[in-house]
Design a protein around this motif. Structure first.
Motif, PDB file in Angstrom:
ATOM      1  N   GLY A   9     -49.364 -51.479  59.721  1.00  0.00           N
ATOM      2  CA  GLY A   9     -48.381 -50.837  60.487  1.00  0.00           C
ATOM      3  C   GLY A   9     -47.558 -51.681  61.548  1.00  0.00           C
ATOM      4  N   GLY A  10     -47.509 -51.356  62.894  1.00  0.00           N
ATOM      5  CA  GLY A  10     -46.729 -51.841  63.576  1.00  0.00           C
ATOM      6  C   GLY A  10     -46.870 -53.448  63.823  1.00  0.00           C
ATOM      7  N   SER A  11     -48.110 -53.929  63.305  1.00  0.00           N
ATOM      8  CA  SER A  11     -48.334 -55.312  63.424  1.00  0.00           C
ATOM      9  C   SER A  11     -47.579 -56.061  62.272  1.00  0.00           C
ATOM     10  CB  SER A  11     -49.707 -55.510  63.168  1.00  0.00           C
ATOM     11  OG  SER A  11     -50.676 -55.099  64.218  1.00  0.00           O
ATOM     12  N   MET A  12     -46.864 -55.300  61.322  1.00  0.00           N
ATOM     13  CA  MET A  12     -46.136 -55.679  60.066  1.00  0.00           C
ATOM     14  C   MET A  12     -46.753 -56.961  59.441  1.00  0.00           C
ATOM     15  SD  MET A  12     -42.314 -55.417  62.073  1.00  0.00           S
ATOM     16  CE  MET A  12     -43.048 -55.892  63.723  1.00  0.00           C
ATOM     17  N   GLY A  13     -47.957 -57.126  59.273  1.00  0.00           N
ATOM     18  CA  GLY A  13     -48.469 -58.300  58.806  1.00  0.00           C
ATOM     19  C   GLY A  13     -48.646 -59.600  59.525  1.00  0.00           C
ATOM     20  N   TYR A  14     -47.941 -59.438  60.757  1.00  0.00           N
ATOM     21  CA  TYR A  14     -47.721 -60.734  61.694  1.00  0.00           C
ATOM     22  C   TYR A  14     -48.538 -61.104  62.613  1.00  0.00           C
ATOM     23  CZ  TYR A  14     -44.730 -63.719  64.066  1.00  0.00           C
ATOM     24  OH  TYR A  14     -44.022 -64.852  64.652  1.00  0.00           O
ATOM     25  N   GLU A  15     -48.869 -59.623  63.253  1.00  0.00           N
ATOM     26  CA  GLU A  15     -49.627 -59.929  64.579  1.00  0.00           C
ATOM     27  C   GLU A  15     -51.065 -60.524  64.471  1.00  0.00           C
ATOM     28  OE1 GLU A  15     -50.220 -57.168  68.660  1.00  0.00           O
ATOM     29  OE2 GLU A  15     -50.410 -56.135  66.655  1.00  0.00           O
ATOM     30  N   THR A  16     -51.590 -61.281  65.236  1.00  0.00           N
ATOM     31  CA  THR A  16     -52.614 -61.986  65.626  1.00  0.00           C
ATOM     32  C   THR A  16     -53.445 -62.707  64.511  1.00  0.00           C
ATOM     33  OG1 THR A  16     -54.078 -59.997  64.894  1.00  0.00           O
ATOM     34  CG2 THR A  16     -53.266 -60.044  67.252  1.00  0.00           C
ATOM     35  N   ALA A  17     -52.863 -62.841  63.401  1.00  0.00           N
ATOM     36  CA  ALA A  17     -53.390 -63.780  62.540  1.00  0.00           C
ATOM     37  C   ALA A  17     -53.541 -65.176  62.815  1.00  0.00           C
ATOM     38  CB  ALA A  17     -52.820 -63.476  60.870  1.00  0.00           C
ATOM     39  N   VAL A  24     -41.749 -68.107  63.795  1.00  0.00           N
ATOM     40  CA  VAL A  24     -40.906 -67.337  64.243  1.00  0.00           C
ATOM     41  C   VAL A  24     -40.616 -66.107  63.221  1.00  0.00           C
ATOM     42  CG1 VAL A  24     -38.316 -67.071  64.652  1.00  0.00           C
ATOM     43  CG2 VAL A  24     -39.512 -69.013  65.372  1.00  0.00           C
ATOM     44  N   MET A  25     -40.516 -64.999  63.760  1.00  0.00           N
ATOM     45  CA  MET A  25     -40.379 -63.751  62.947  1.00  0.00           C
ATOM     46  C   MET A  25     -39.136 -63.043  63.283  1.00  0.00           C
ATOM     47  SD  MET A  25     -42.453 -60.127  62.581  1.00  0.00           S
ATOM     48  CE  MET A  25     -42.284 -59.905  64.248  1.00  0.00           C
ATOM     49  N   VAL A  26     -38.152 -62.793  62.287  1.00  0.00           N
ATOM     50  CA  VAL A  26     -37.051 -61.751  62.379  1.00  0.00           C
ATOM     51  C   VAL A  26     -37.389 -60.590  61.801  1.00  0.00           C
ATOM     52  CG1 VAL A  26     -34.544 -61.493  61.905  1.00  0.00           C
ATOM     53  CG2 VAL A  26     -35.475 -63.652  62.272  1.00  0.00           C
ATOM     54  N   GLU A  27     -37.623 -59.694  62.649  1.00  0.00           N
ATOM     55  CA  GLU A  27     -38.120 -58.393  62.154  1.00  0.00           C
ATOM     56  C   GLU A  27     -36.998 -57.326  61.792  1.00  0.00           C
ATOM     57  OE1 GLU A  27     -40.758 -56.447  65.117  1.00  0.00           O
ATOM     58  OE2 GLU A  27     -38.894 -55.432  65.909  1.00  0.00           O
ATOM     59  N   ILE A  28     -37.099 -56.685  60.752  1.00  0.00           N
ATOM     60  CA  ILE A  28     -36.413 -55.347  60.564  1.00  0.00           C
ATOM     61  C   ILE A  28     -37.256 -54.226  60.430  1.00  0.00           C
ATOM     62  CG2 ILE A  28     -34.854 -53.898  58.890  1.00  0.00           C
ATOM     63  CD1 ILE A  28     -34.337 -56.647  57.466  1.00  0.00           C
ATOM     64  N   ASP A  29     -37.343 -53.420  61.601  1.00  0.00           N
ATOM     65  CA  ASP A  29     -38.223 -52.451  62.062  1.00  0.00           C
ATOM     66  C   ASP A  29     -37.850 -50.826  61.934  1.00  0.00           C
ATOM     67  OD1 ASP A  29     -40.691 -51.081  62.745  1.00  0.00           O
ATOM     68  OD2 ASP A  29     -40.747 -52.271  64.368  1.00  0.00           O
ATOM     69  N   THR A  30     -38.621 -50.173  61.086  1.00  0.00           N
ATOM     70  CA  THR A  30     -38.083 -48.901  61.148  1.00  0.00           C
ATOM     71  C   THR A  30     -38.794 -47.738  61.622  1.00  0.00           C
ATOM     72  OG1 THR A  30     -39.211 -48.514  58.684  1.00  0.00           O
ATOM     73  CG2 THR A  30     -36.870 -49.165  58.735  1.00  0.00           C
ATOM     74  N   TRP A  31     -39.758 -48.271  62.713  1.00  0.00           N
ATOM     75  CA  TRP A  31     -40.591 -47.427  63.335  1.00  0.00           C
ATOM     76  C   TRP A  31     -40.689 -47.842  64.807  1.00  0.00           C
ATOM     77  CZ3 TRP A  31     -43.460 -43.461  61.452  1.00  0.00           C
ATOM     78  CH2 TRP A  31     -44.274 -42.678  62.387  1.00  0.00           C
ATOM     79  N   GLN A  32     -40.389 -46.753  65.781  1.00  0.00           N
ATOM     80  CA  GLN A  32     -40.434 -47.105  67.225  1.00  0.00           C
ATOM     81  C   GLN A  32     -41.985 -47.350  67.558  1.00  0.00           C
ATOM     82  OE1 GLN A  32     -38.870 -44.283  69.709  1.00  0.00           O
ATOM     83  NE2 GLN A  32     -38.370 -45.700  71.342  1.00  0.00           N
ATOM     84  N   ASN A  33     -42.413 -48.610  68.105  1.00  0.00           N
ATOM     85  CA  ASN A  33     -43.614 -48.702  68.785  1.00  0.00           C
ATOM     86  C   ASN A  33     -43.156 -48.886  70.495  1.00  0.00           C
ATOM     87  OD1 ASN A  33     -45.435 -48.739  66.506  1.00  0.00           O
ATOM     88  ND2 ASN A  33     -44.255 -50.321  65.771  1.00  0.00           N
ATOM     89  N   THR A  34     -43.367 -48.011  71.067  1.00  0.00           N
ATOM     90  CA  THR A  34     -42.863 -48.178  72.686  1.00  0.00           C
ATOM     91  C   THR A  34     -43.636 -49.174  73.084  1.00  0.00           C
ATOM     92  OG1 THR A  34     -44.109 -46.219  72.980  1.00  0.00           O
ATOM     93  CG2 THR A  34     -41.650 -45.884  72.479  1.00  0.00           C
ATOM     94  N   ASP A  35     -44.590 -49.371  72.943  1.00  0.00           N
ATOM     95  CA  ASP A  35     -45.797 -50.303  73.671  1.00  0.00           C
ATOM     96  C   ASP A  35     -45.281 -51.755  73.350  1.00  0.00           C
ATOM     97  OD1 ASP A  35     -46.581 -49.864  70.860  1.00  0.00           O
ATOM     98  OD2 ASP A  35     -48.334 -50.975  71.306  1.00  0.00           O
ATOM     99  N   VAL A  36     -44.318 -51.962  72.477  1.00  0.00           N
ATOM    100  CA  VAL A  36     -43.877 -53.404  72.219  1.00  0.00           C
ATOM    101  C   VAL A  36     -42.400 -53.496  72.702  1.00  0.00           C
ATOM    102  CG1 VAL A  36     -45.692 -54.085  70.673  1.00  0.00           C
ATOM    103  CG2 VAL A  36     -43.577 -53.142  69.791  1.00  0.00           C
ATOM    104  N   GLY A  37     -41.949 -52.383  73.323  1.00  0.00           N
ATOM    105  CA  GLY A  37     -40.543 -52.432  73.673  1.00  0.00           C
ATOM    106  C   GLY A  37     -39.496 -52.103  72.574  1.00  0.00           C
ATOM    107  N   ASP A  38     -40.050 -51.531  71.428  1.00  0.00           N
ATOM    108  CA  ASP A  38     -38.983 -50.943  70.561  1.00  0.00           C
ATOM    109  C   ASP A  38     -38.013 -49.902  70.936  1.00  0.00           C
ATOM    110  OD1 ASP A  38     -40.321 -52.714  68.691  1.00  0.00           O
ATOM    111  OD2 ASP A  38     -41.249 -51.029  67.620  1.00  0.00           O
ATOM    112  N   ALA A 121     -44.628 -57.594  55.128  1.00  0.00           N
ATOM    113  CA  ALA A 121     -44.369 -56.216  55.477  1.00  0.00           C
ATOM    114  C   ALA A 121     -45.343 -55.035  55.596  1.00  0.00           C
ATOM    115  CB  ALA A 121     -43.472 -55.481  54.492  1.00  0.00           C
ATOM    116  N   SER A 122     -45.244 -54.141  56.419  1.00  0.00           N
ATOM    117  CA  SER A 122     -46.335 -53.289  56.364  1.00  0.00           C
ATOM    118  C   SER A 122     -45.851 -51.792  56.754  1.00  0.00           C
ATOM    119  CB  SER A 122     -47.433 -53.372  57.203  1.00  0.00           C
ATOM    120  OG  SER A 122     -47.103 -53.712  58.654  1.00  0.00           O
ATOM    121  N   THR A 123     -46.548 -50.609  56.714  1.00  0.00           N
ATOM    122  CA  THR A 123     -46.218 -49.388  57.008  1.00  0.00           C
ATOM    123  C   THR A 123     -47.156 -48.487  57.754  1.00  0.00           C
ATOM    124  OG1 THR A 123     -46.736 -48.646  54.990  1.00  0.00           O
ATOM    125  CG2 THR A 123     -44.366 -49.314  55.313  1.00  0.00           C
TER     126      THR A 123
END
Length: 192
Positions: A9-17, A24-38, A121-123
């Motif tokens: 989901g919002g971690s996009m396969g990137y967070e905390t691993a 460095v991550m350049v994200e293309i994000d199609t979901w608003q996660n307000t808790d991270v400032g999207d 990527a993740s959804t």
């Protein structure tokens, strides 16, 4: 292996691993996660070291005119990095969307210019197609593989010229002088 997945989901396969630091991550994000400032629009942001909160550069609308890029269409996406001026630029559909001036080699990678790159990527519970087709991958892994002929040091006097030829020892790379745009540079000013 599943143990290399950073999250759904919002971690996009990137967070905390653990394998994502440094990164460095350049994200293309199609979901608003307000808790991270999207922002509400489908957006592009830049983060580092497993953070998903755009800690390097905040989010901007991905497409120059569309707020929603979940259209089933493919989009052109390009990232450039110029180490000479420590500048990363992100383009979407031919439009410059982000310019970030941070020396990521020093700030993120501890001075190491040789890094790996990849895609994730993740959804979560949503559905979205994630695919890419690399049309052009250009990079120089290091400058140690360049040869300049004749070998220096050089010195020329008034009314003399020096023709310097540069070549790459790596068959996959081409070398050019910035001043001439070719592998040949004619120096006509006296000096060393």
């Amino acid at each position: 292996a599943n143990n290399l997945v950073g999250g759904t989901g919002g971690s996009m396969g990137y967070e905390t691993a653990p394998f994502i630091n440094p990164s460095v991550m350049v994200e293309i994000d199609t979901w608003q996660n307000t808790d991270v400032g999207d922002i509400s629009q489908d957006h592009i942001g830049i983060s580092s070291n497993g953070n998903i909160n755009h800690n390097l550069s905040g989010p901007v609308q991905a497409h120059p005119t569309l707020t929603n890029i979940e259209t089933g269409n493919d989009y052109e996406f390009r990232v450039t990095w110029n180490p000479a001026i420590a500048q990363m630029q992100v383009f979407f559909e031919g439009s410059l969307r982000k310019t970030m001036n941070v020396n990521i080699v020093d700030v993120v990678f501890g001075g190491d210019p040789l890094v790996f790159w990849g895609l994730t990527a993740s959804t979560g519970g949503a559905v979205n197609v994630h695919s890419f087709c690399a049309e052009e991958l250009l990079f120089a892994s290091y400058l140690g593989g360049l040869e300049v002929m004749p070998q220096g040091p050089w010195s020329i006097c008034q009314n003399e010229t020096l023709d310097l030829q540069v070549s790459s020892e790596d068959d996959a790379l081409n070398a050019y002088w910035q001043a001439s745009g070719t592998s040949s540079l004619v120096v006509g000013e006296p000096g060393e």
